[in-house]
Every structure is written in C-alpha cells, then in structure tokens.
Design an enzyme around this catalytic site. Sequence first.
Site, PDB file in Angstrom:
ATOM      1  N   ASN A 112       0.825  -1.202   0.000  1.00  0.00           N
ATOM      2  CA  ASN A 112       0.000   0.000   0.000  1.00  0.00           C
ATOM      3  C   ASN A 112       0.862   1.256   0.000  1.00  0.00           C
ATOM      4  O   ASN A 112       1.884   1.323   0.685  1.00  0.00           O
ATOM      5  CB  ASN A 112      -0.945  -0.001   1.214  1.00  0.00           C
ATOM      6  CG  ASN A 112      -1.850  -1.224   1.220  1.00  0.00           C
ATOM      7  OD1 ASN A 112      -2.038  -1.855   0.174  1.00  0.00           O
ATOM      8  ND2 ASN A 112      -2.347  -1.596   2.382  1.00  0.00           N
ATOM      9  N   HIS A 129       5.744  -1.024  -2.704  1.00  0.00           N
ATOM     10  CA  HIS A 129       5.349  -0.313  -3.930  1.00  0.00           C
ATOM     11  C   HIS A 129       5.488   1.196  -3.738  1.00  0.00           C
ATOM     12  O   HIS A 129       4.913   1.978  -4.494  1.00  0.00           O
ATOM     13  CB  HIS A 129       3.913  -0.675  -4.341  1.00  0.00           C
ATOM     14  CG  HIS A 129       3.801  -2.079  -4.848  1.00  0.00           C
ATOM     15  ND1 HIS A 129       2.607  -2.772  -4.878  1.00  0.00           N
ATOM     16  CD2 HIS A 129       4.739  -2.934  -5.311  1.00  0.00           C
ATOM     17  CE1 HIS A 129       2.829  -3.992  -5.365  1.00  0.00           C
ATOM     18  NE2 HIS A 129       4.117  -4.120  -5.629  1.00  0.00           N
ATOM     19  N   CYS A 158      15.906  16.360 -10.168  1.00  0.00           N
ATOM     20  CA  CYS A 158      16.744  15.950  -9.027  1.00  0.00           C
ATOM     21  C   CYS A 158      18.052  16.744  -9.073  1.00  0.00           C
ATOM     22  O   CYS A 158      18.451  17.213 -10.146  1.00  0.00           O
ATOM     23  CB  CYS A 158      17.017  14.450  -9.167  1.00  0.00           C
ATOM     24  SG  CYS A 158      18.157  13.788  -7.950  1.00  0.00           S
ATOM     25  N   CYS A 160      20.818  15.614  -9.131  1.00  0.00           N
ATOM     26  CA  CYS A 160      21.772  14.893 -10.015  1.00  0.00           C
ATOM     27  C   CYS A 160      21.476  15.195 -11.477  1.00  0.00           C
ATOM     28  O   CYS A 160      22.187  14.770 -12.375  1.00  0.00           O
ATOM     29  CB  CYS A 160      21.658  13.374  -9.769  1.00  0.00           C
ATOM     30  SG  CYS A 160      20.273  12.585 -10.647  1.00  0.00           S
ATOM     31  N   SER A 199      -4.719  -9.989  -2.601  1.00  0.00           N
ATOM     32  CA  SER A 199      -5.141 -11.085  -3.490  1.00  0.00           C
ATOM     33  C   SER A 199      -3.942 -11.928  -3.901  1.00  0.00           C
ATOM     34  O   SER A 199      -4.083 -12.963  -4.544  1.00  0.00           O
ATOM     35  CB  SER A 199      -5.822 -10.498  -4.737  1.00  0.00           C
ATOM     36  OG  SER A 199      -4.901  -9.632  -5.409  1.00  0.00           O
TER      37      SER A 199
HETATM   38  N1  APR Z   1     -10.484  -7.461   5.181  1.00  0.00           N
HETATM   39  C1  APR Z   1      -9.851  -8.527   4.618  1.00  0.00           C
HETATM   40  N2  APR Z   1      -9.679  -8.667   3.273  1.00  0.00           N
HETATM   41  C2  APR Z   1     -10.155  -7.672   2.492  1.00  0.00           C
HETATM   42  C3  APR Z   1     -10.825  -6.534   3.009  1.00  0.00           C
HETATM   43  C4  APR Z   1     -10.984  -6.461   4.423  1.00  0.00           C
HETATM   44  N3  APR Z   1     -11.593  -5.419   5.016  1.00  0.00           N
HETATM   45  N4  APR Z   1     -11.182  -5.727   1.960  1.00  0.00           N
HETATM   46  C5  APR Z   1     -10.751  -6.350   0.837  1.00  0.00           C
HETATM   47  N5  APR Z   1     -10.141  -7.512   1.148  1.00  0.00           N
HETATM   48  C6  APR Z   1      -9.455  -8.451   0.263  1.00  0.00           C
HETATM   49  C7  APR Z   1     -10.061  -8.593  -1.111  1.00  0.00           C
HETATM   50  O1  APR Z   1     -11.052  -9.609  -1.107  1.00  0.00           O
HETATM   51  C8  APR Z   1      -8.848  -9.016  -1.950  1.00  0.00           C
HETATM   52  O2  APR Z   1      -8.636 -10.419  -1.874  1.00  0.00           O
HETATM   53  O3  APR Z   1      -8.156  -7.920   0.046  1.00  0.00           O
HETATM   54  C9  APR Z   1      -7.685  -8.316  -1.251  1.00  0.00           C
HETATM   55  C10 APR Z   1      -7.217  -7.070  -1.982  1.00  0.00           C
HETATM   56  O4  APR Z   1      -6.641  -7.496  -3.200  1.00  0.00           O
HETATM   57  P1  APR Z   1      -6.278  -6.400  -4.313  1.00  0.00           P
HETATM   58  O5  APR Z   1      -7.402  -5.461  -4.474  1.00  0.00           O
HETATM   59  O6  APR Z   1      -5.759  -7.151  -5.499  1.00  0.00           O
HETATM   60  O7  APR Z   1      -5.109  -5.544  -3.655  1.00  0.00           O
HETATM   61  P2  APR Z   1      -3.585  -5.956  -3.561  1.00  0.00           P
HETATM   62  O8  APR Z   1      -3.424  -7.423  -3.392  1.00  0.00           O
HETATM   63  O9  APR Z   1      -2.960  -5.070  -2.536  1.00  0.00           O
HETATM   64  O10 APR Z   1      -3.018  -5.523  -5.014  1.00  0.00           O
HETATM   65  C11 APR Z   1      -1.646  -5.634  -5.227  1.00  0.00           C
HETATM   66  O11 APR Z   1      -1.871  -4.465  -7.317  1.00  0.00           O
HETATM   67  O12 APR Z   1      -2.914  -2.736  -8.401  1.00  0.00           O
HETATM   68  C12 APR Z   1      -1.721  -3.143  -7.857  1.00  0.00           C
HETATM   69  O13 APR Z   1       0.003  -1.839  -6.989  1.00  0.00           O
HETATM   70  C13 APR Z   1      -1.316  -2.239  -6.740  1.00  0.00           C
HETATM   71  O14 APR Z   1      -0.298  -2.780  -4.631  1.00  0.00           O
HETATM   72  C14 APR Z   1      -1.373  -3.128  -5.511  1.00  0.00           C
HETATM   73  C15 APR Z   1      -1.168  -4.511  -6.096  1.00  0.00           C
END
Ligand code: APR
Length: 265
Positions: A112, A129, A158, A160, A199
């Site tokens: 995040n 990230h 920058c 540099c 995810s």
């Molecule tokens: N509690 C638990 N799980 C949750 C909640 C919650 N309150 N809200 C959402 N989720 C789950 C969703 O079901 C999903 O499985 O969190 C997961 C979020 O997955 P993504 O939306 O894919 O986010 P993330 O895994 O952080 O994405 C990775 O993708 O878009 C890029 O750079 C961006 O850092 C990000 C990366």
Amino acid sequence: MRDLIERAVSDLRNSRYAVVLTGAGMSTESGIRDFRGPKGIWTTDKAAEAKAYERYELFLRDPASYWEEMLGKKGTHGAFYNELRKAKPNAGHRALSELEELGVMKCVITQNIDGLHPKAGSRNVIEYHGSIRKLRCPSCGSRCGFEEVSLERLPPSCNCGGVLKYDVVHFGEPIPLDVMEKAEKEAMECDLMLICGTSAVVYPFANLPMVAKLGRKSSTTIIEVNAEPTPLTNEGISDYLIQGKTGEILPEIAEEVRKSRPERD
Ligand code: APR
C-alpha cells in the site's frame, strides 16, 4: 473462526521472528477501495486499470504529462491520491502497530502507498510499492519529500539532473533494489508470516511467501487474514486462512496476544 484466531495467537506467541505482508484489503475499512475485490477499482473500471498499466511508460516518454496526470491536472488519478491522503488508519493497522509494540511483530511489508501503517504507529515498515508521500529519482535512486522540491515547473528535477517521479512503483516499473533486498531479507528471516488483505496476484511481491516457505532451512508458518481465499490458500502455500475482515480479526488477535503476555515483573 474463533479456533483459528486462538491458533494464530499461539503461533504468534511461539514465533521467534514474525513479519506481516499487507495489501489494499487492509485499507478498505479506512474508506479506500481495493483493486480486485468485488467493488475494486480494477474490477469496476477497466479503463482505469489500462491507464495504470501505461503510467510508467508515460513517465519515461513524457514526464511533464505524467506529472499533470498525477497532480490531477489531467485525468482522475490525482483525485485518487487525494483520497489516500485524507484516509485514516483503521483498527487493523492499529492492531499490527500494537503487535510490534508487544515485540511480536518485527516488520510490516506493505504493497500500500497510502502511508497508513506508519500513521498507525508501525515503525519497521517496508513500502514495497513506494509511497505517495515521497518522490524518487530513477537515475540516482535518491528520495525526497514534496516539501523539498518545487512543482512550479514540471517535471521536477533531481540535484543529479535526473527527472523526479512519485516514489510509487507503477506496473512494469522495477522494484527499487534497496526495497527488494530488505523485503527478501525479512522473508528469509521470518519463521511466521501473516498475510493480510491481499489477493496475492502481483509479482514480485507475491513471491515473498514462497521465499519464506522454501527459502529457509527451518519451517515457516504462513497465516492469511483475507475476505476471500487467494492462490496462496488454494495452492497450500498458506497453512490456514482466517476468512473475514482485517479490521475485525487483527484487533482480536492483538488483544489475545496482549492478554496472554506474562505480566512484566
Ligand atoms: N479485510 C480482509 N480482506 C479484504 C478486506 C478487508 N476489510 N477488503 C478487501 N479484502 C481483500 C479482497 O477480497 C482481496 O482479496 O483484500 C484483497 C485485496 O486485493 P487487491 O485489491 O488485489 O489488492 P492488492 O493485493 O494489494 O493488489 C496488489 O496491485 O494494483 C496493484 O500496486 C497495486 O499494490 C497493488 C497490487
């Protein structure tokens, strides 16, 4: 659920070096949409997702236009960053900060960019990230705060001579080496990895559980806290999934760990 929470408390208390990996699911209870959940940004807006995949290439080709988009002078991405800046940590972030306070959680490795883990008091945080709070120079790797540069003329440069960008890793952009190495070291060191609100489909971050599981001599316990099963669950990389909201489950875990701590004499 209760029995899994008790199992996680026991695993955490018996761990020597626990780390936690987090994703956008940590921040949905702070009002920030995730990306791939049922109401996620990419789930509901494929055009926004496509633009996200072009953003790094835009920076390389036309950094001034990249900055106009990031500052909200063009497109909608700037508004998303403003939403992130206004958000506040939720009980899940605070629970992880408390587990660090209790000496149980050694490091947070987050995908995040919203800065909510440091805002909640977590001190050892790797922003895999990057972060919307900083700028980075891809030429020399240095980072600085927004207060150190002028955005009068775009793109900002920058000392540099390189062109500065947000210290945010866009799709297709390499993870800065310092961050990659620190994260891998933590994954190799840990004997327990908690994985919350992700995810687990974006690489190389999603490799870290494998590094923890296979890259070490002794075994590692991998626990997921997520609203839904992920490939880590389905492929048996995680030992168990506590299915539900991070903002509800993590405070319960932290409270049980706090209560079961031997009273300081
Ligand atoms: N509690 C638990 N799980 C949750 C909640 C919650 N309150 N809200 C959402 N989720 C789950 C969703 O079901 C999903 O499985 O969190 C997961 C979020 O997955 P993504 O939306 O894919 O986010 P993330 O895994 O952080 O994405 C990775 O993708 O878009 C890029 O750079 C961006 O850092 C990000 C990366």
